[in-house]
Design an enzyme around this catalytic site. Structure first.
Site: not given
Ligand code: GDP
Length: 311
Positions: A110-112, A139, A143, A182
């Site tokens: 994963s890119s994280c 996580y 990875k 996500h």
């Molecule tokens: P990340 O890429 O590991 O940070 O995973 P996420 O896809 O869960 O979140 C990406 C970004 O989207 C973060 O800055 C979250 O705060 C924002 N975000 C905005 N609305 C949402 C939501 O409803 N769900 C999630 N998971 N993230 C959200």
């Protein structure tokens, strides 16, 4: 060096978003001997179960797409489970694969895995050069250990195992749960529900300023086979589009595709996570692979899938 289309391929995690996309693509490309097992049939966290299963099936190729995954809140609230389950799954599958003589294996990371403040776009060489983003460090460490397992297995046993690092993925069979998903599936669901209930406003987590890159899982599936056919180096290889956008812009795009209009509110009690995460995909482009599905088209296709299967 192409993989024989008659080879027995075990797709670990074939019911998940990534594994099911890989399975569909391999079938489309003429693979005739695909093997999968559900988590109730084989718990990949159980070493004995994995050893017995792989000894019995004897695949020549393994795509390791099984993992415990989730969005920012799921990761932040259960970091120990994300660390432990993923370490176990990887260790069990890769160790058993090497022991029974699996010829080719692709591990999906994963890119994280990259440092929180890695220079953007992120090159593969940024790995292990700085501290991680804390919302998903459990996580990420798991990875990273997987990448090292691939590298050390290559070094010690000479196996042709590789690892690929996809950016944030979306598509059919994603998790659309409002809290553990996500951002992209969460938005599809929230904007769809707002459209149905004619809600005047929708809340988006965080400040809306973080930047993310999104790849359709069908593109990733193509890249997986492309890499199995062409790539054999210890370094992980990035898989993405190389293009990112703000969470706010993503919200506007999803709202537009879904067909909802209204106010966007912020929930600042939710974390932003890493400020920017966009991959440098130069190495993969040099090898000759590029994604095909544009973000708007990919979201529209995923929304159509959501309407048929979830809504
Ligand atoms: P990340 O890429 O590991 O940070 O995973 P996420 O896809 O869960 O979140 C990406 C970004 O989207 C973060 O800055 C979250 O705060 C924002 N975000 C905005 N609305 C949402 C939501 O409803 N769900 C999630 N998971 N993230 C959200």
């Amino acid at each position: 060096m192409s993989v024989d289309r008659a080879a027995r391929v075990y797709v670990a995690g074939h019911r998940g978003m990534v594994g099911s996309a890989v399975w569909r693509h391999l079938e489309d490309q003429g693979f005739t001997d695909l093997v999968g097992a559900t988590s109730s049939e084989v718990d990949l966290r159980d070493q004995g179960a994995v050893d017995a299963f792989l000894k019995d099936v004897e695949p020549q190729v393994v795509v390791l797409a099984a993992a415990r995954v989730g969005g920012i809140m799921a990761n932040a609230s259960a970091p120990a489970d994300f660390l432990a389950d993923n370490l176990r799954i990887q260790l069990n599958v890769m160790q058993a694969a090497q022991r029974i003589g699996v010829e080719r294996l692709l591990f999906l990371g994963s890119s994280c895995i990259y440092p929180k403040f890695a220079p953007q776009p992120i090159q593969e060489s940024s790995l292990l050069t700085g501290a991680l983003e804390q919302t998903n460090d459990g996580y990420a460490i798991a990875k990273i250990a997987g990448v090292l397992q691939v590298q050390t297995l290559r070094r010690q046993y000479g196996v042709r195992y590789i690892s690929a690092m996809p950016t944030n993925l979306y598509g059919p069979h994603d998790n659309f749960d409002p809290t553990s998903s996500h951002v992209l599936p969460a938005m599809i669901r929230r904007f769809h529900e707002a459209k149905v209930t004619r809600a005047p406003s929708v809340t988006v987590w965080g400040s809306g300023t973080p930047r993310r890159e999104f790849l359709h899982v069908d593109d990733l599936a193509e890249a997986v086979l492309f890499l199995l056919d062409t790539y054999d180096e210890p370094e992980p290889i990035n898989v993405g589009t190389g293009e990112d956008l703000t969470i706010r812009a993503l919200a506007e795009l999803v709202a537009n595709v879904v067909g909802w209009r209204g106010e966007l509110d912020q929930d600042l009690s939710k974390p932003d996570g890493t400020p920017r995460k966009v991959l440098d995909v130069g190495r993969l482009a040099t090898l000759g692979w590029r994604p095909r599905i544009g973000l708007r088209d990919g979201i529209a296709a995923t929304y159509a899938w959501y309407l048929r299967h979830v809504a």
